[in-house]
Design a protein around this motif. Structure first.
Motif, PDB file in Angstrom:
ATOM      1  N   ALA A   1      -2.402  -4.176  11.238  1.00  0.00           N
ATOM      2  CA  ALA A   1      -2.415  -5.621  11.459  1.00  0.00           C
ATOM      3  C   ALA A   1      -3.293  -6.326  10.429  1.00  0.00           C
ATOM      4  N   ASP A   2      -4.482  -5.774  10.179  1.00  0.00           N
ATOM      5  CA  ASP A   2      -5.369  -6.384   9.197  1.00  0.00           C
ATOM      6  C   ASP A   2      -4.812  -6.248   7.781  1.00  0.00           C
ATOM      7  N   ALA A   3      -4.187  -5.098   7.499  1.00  0.00           N
ATOM      8  CA  ALA A   3      -3.581  -4.912   6.180  1.00  0.00           C
ATOM      9  C   ALA A   3      -2.466  -5.932   5.963  1.00  0.00           C
ATOM     10  N   ALA A   4      -1.692  -6.176   7.001  1.00  0.00           N
ATOM     11  CA  ALA A   4      -0.617  -7.167   6.906  1.00  0.00           C
ATOM     12  C   ALA A   4      -1.184  -8.548   6.608  1.00  0.00           C
ATOM     13  N   GLU A   5      -2.330  -8.870   7.224  1.00  0.00           N
ATOM     14  CA  GLU A   5      -2.984 -10.157   6.972  1.00  0.00           C
ATOM     15  C   GLU A   5      -3.485 -10.226   5.532  1.00  0.00           C
ATOM     16  N   VAL A   6      -4.080  -9.147   5.046  1.00  0.00           N
ATOM     17  CA  VAL A   6      -4.581  -9.110   3.670  1.00  0.00           C
ATOM     18  C   VAL A   6      -3.444  -9.293   2.673  1.00  0.00           C
TER      19      VAL A   6
ATOM     20  N   PRO B   1       2.434   2.097  -8.285  1.00  0.00           N
ATOM     21  CA  PRO B   1       2.657   0.660  -8.472  1.00  0.00           C
ATOM     22  C   PRO B   1       1.726  -0.115  -7.550  1.00  0.00           C
ATOM     23  N   GLU B   2       1.264  -1.273  -7.997  1.00  0.00           N
ATOM     24  CA  GLU B   2       0.248  -2.011  -7.245  1.00  0.00           C
ATOM     25  C   GLU B   2       0.660  -2.294  -5.797  1.00  0.00           C
ATOM     26  N   THR B   3       1.948  -2.538  -5.563  1.00  0.00           N
ATOM     27  CA  THR B   3       2.433  -2.821  -4.215  1.00  0.00           C
ATOM     28  C   THR B   3       2.140  -1.674  -3.255  1.00  0.00           C
ATOM     29  N   TYR B   4       2.271  -0.448  -3.743  1.00  0.00           N
ATOM     30  CA  TYR B   4       2.019   0.729  -2.900  1.00  0.00           C
ATOM     31  C   TYR B   4       0.552   1.142  -2.960  1.00  0.00           C
ATOM     32  N   ARG B   5      -0.068   0.964  -4.119  1.00  0.00           N
ATOM     33  CA  ARG B   5      -1.475   1.349  -4.266  1.00  0.00           C
ATOM     34  C   ARG B   5      -2.352   0.584  -3.284  1.00  0.00           C
ATOM     35  N   GLU B   6      -2.140  -0.720  -3.174  1.00  0.00           N
ATOM     36  CA  GLU B   6      -3.017  -1.523  -2.337  1.00  0.00           C
ATOM     37  C   GLU B   6      -2.921  -1.142  -0.857  1.00  0.00           C
ATOM     38  N   VAL B   7      -1.717  -0.784  -0.403  1.00  0.00           N
ATOM     39  CA  VAL B   7      -1.579  -0.433   1.007  1.00  0.00           C
ATOM     40  C   VAL B   7      -2.149   0.961   1.278  1.00  0.00           C
ATOM     41  N   VAL B   8      -2.032   1.872   0.304  1.00  0.00           N
ATOM     42  CA  VAL B   8      -2.641   3.204   0.449  1.00  0.00           C
ATOM     43  C   VAL B   8      -4.164   3.093   0.459  1.00  0.00           C
ATOM     44  N   VAL B   9      -4.706   2.274  -0.436  1.00  0.00           N
ATOM     45  CA  VAL B   9      -6.161   2.092  -0.488  1.00  0.00           C
ATOM     46  C   VAL B   9      -6.663   1.467   0.806  1.00  0.00           C
ATOM     47  N   LEU B  10      -5.983   0.434   1.275  1.00  0.00           N
ATOM     48  CA  LEU B  10      -6.422  -0.251   2.483  1.00  0.00           C
ATOM     49  C   LEU B  10      -6.316   0.635   3.723  1.00  0.00           C
TER      50      LEU B  10
ATOM     51  N   VAL C   1       4.132  -3.225   5.916  1.00  0.00           N
ATOM     52  CA  VAL C   1       2.976  -2.376   5.633  1.00  0.00           C
ATOM     53  C   VAL C   1       3.333  -0.920   5.902  1.00  0.00           C
ATOM     54  N   ARG C   2       3.948  -0.665   7.056  1.00  0.00           N
ATOM     55  CA  ARG C   2       4.335   0.704   7.409  1.00  0.00           C
ATOM     56  C   ARG C   2       5.309   1.284   6.386  1.00  0.00           C
ATOM     57  N   SER C   3       6.279   0.490   5.983  1.00  0.00           N
ATOM     58  CA  SER C   3       7.282   0.946   5.021  1.00  0.00           C
ATOM     59  C   SER C   3       6.649   1.262   3.670  1.00  0.00           C
ATOM     60  N   ARG C   4       5.795   0.353   3.196  1.00  0.00           N
ATOM     61  CA  ARG C   4       5.144   0.563   1.904  1.00  0.00           C
ATOM     62  C   ARG C   4       4.203   1.767   1.950  1.00  0.00           C
TER      63      ARG C   4
END
Length: 207
Positions: free
Chosen positions: A157-162, A139-148, A170-173
């Protein structure tokens, strides 16, 4: 005594020059960060066409909206990832039928595998393809955090900003996304292993 600028500081300097109309600064900034934005868009969309369009549009947006960048909130790279993310999600929403495209035809990959044998080449490229399919199937919500965080090695921190969320989110996802990814790979690996075992038996009979 000379002061060596960090990459983040160099980005900020190049952006400032870009916003004054300095084309050489924009070109330098584009060359520094284009590949990261392209990889992110490619991993998120699965489409070379989408990745190319998103990369171009991201930097065009930077020219027009670069004044909105706030260094106190994160790096310029995270700002670019944020622009690219919005463009990718908008594209996927508009045309999900173009979401999955073969990703293993890039020159870089052919260069990496050219030195190994045909069977190893095939096995390796199937493994790469499996990982990519697994990432794309998240799912896009998890894909984007794995990719980042995992593929582009962006800080939490930067992923959270993105993503516009808390670091804890971010950690949970990421934890959930990794678990889903490993489970998909485990399921998909079973028939591949069975096929390889059958190939081994057939090869033994031919020797």
């Amino acid at each position: 005594m000379s002061v060596v600028m960090t990459e983040a500081a160099q980005d900020i300097s190049l952006l400032a020059q870009t916003l004054t109309g300095d084309e050489s600064a924009f070109t330098a900034l584009y060359r520094r960060r284009q590949s990261a934005i392209y990889r992110f868009a490619l991993q998120m969309s699965g489409s070379v066409v989408v990745a190319e369009e998103v990369t171009q549009d991201t930097f065009m947006t930077l020219i027009h909206d670069g004044h909105r960048f706030d260094a106190s909130r994160g790096t310029l790279l995270s700002f670019l990832f944020g622009i690219a993310r919005n463009l990718v999600l908008r594209t996927l929403e508009r045309d999900r039928s173009n979401r999955y495209v073969a990703l293993d035809d890039s020159p870089a990959e052919h260069a990496e595998t050219s030195a190994i044998g045909p069977l190893d080449d095939l096995t390796r490229r199937e493994s790469v393809a499996a990982v990519r399919r697994a990432v794309l199937s998240l799912p896009e919500t998890y894909r984007e955090v794995v990719v980042l965080c995992d593929l582009e090695e962006v800080s939490y921190a930067d992923a959270a900003e993105v993503l516009g969320c808390a670091i804890g989110t971010v950690r949970s996802r990421l934890h959930r996304g990794r678990a889903m990814l490993l489970e998909k790979l485990r399921i998909w690996r079973a028939p591949v292993a069975a096929t390889q075992a059958e190939f081994g038996r057939t090869e033994a009979c031919l020797l």
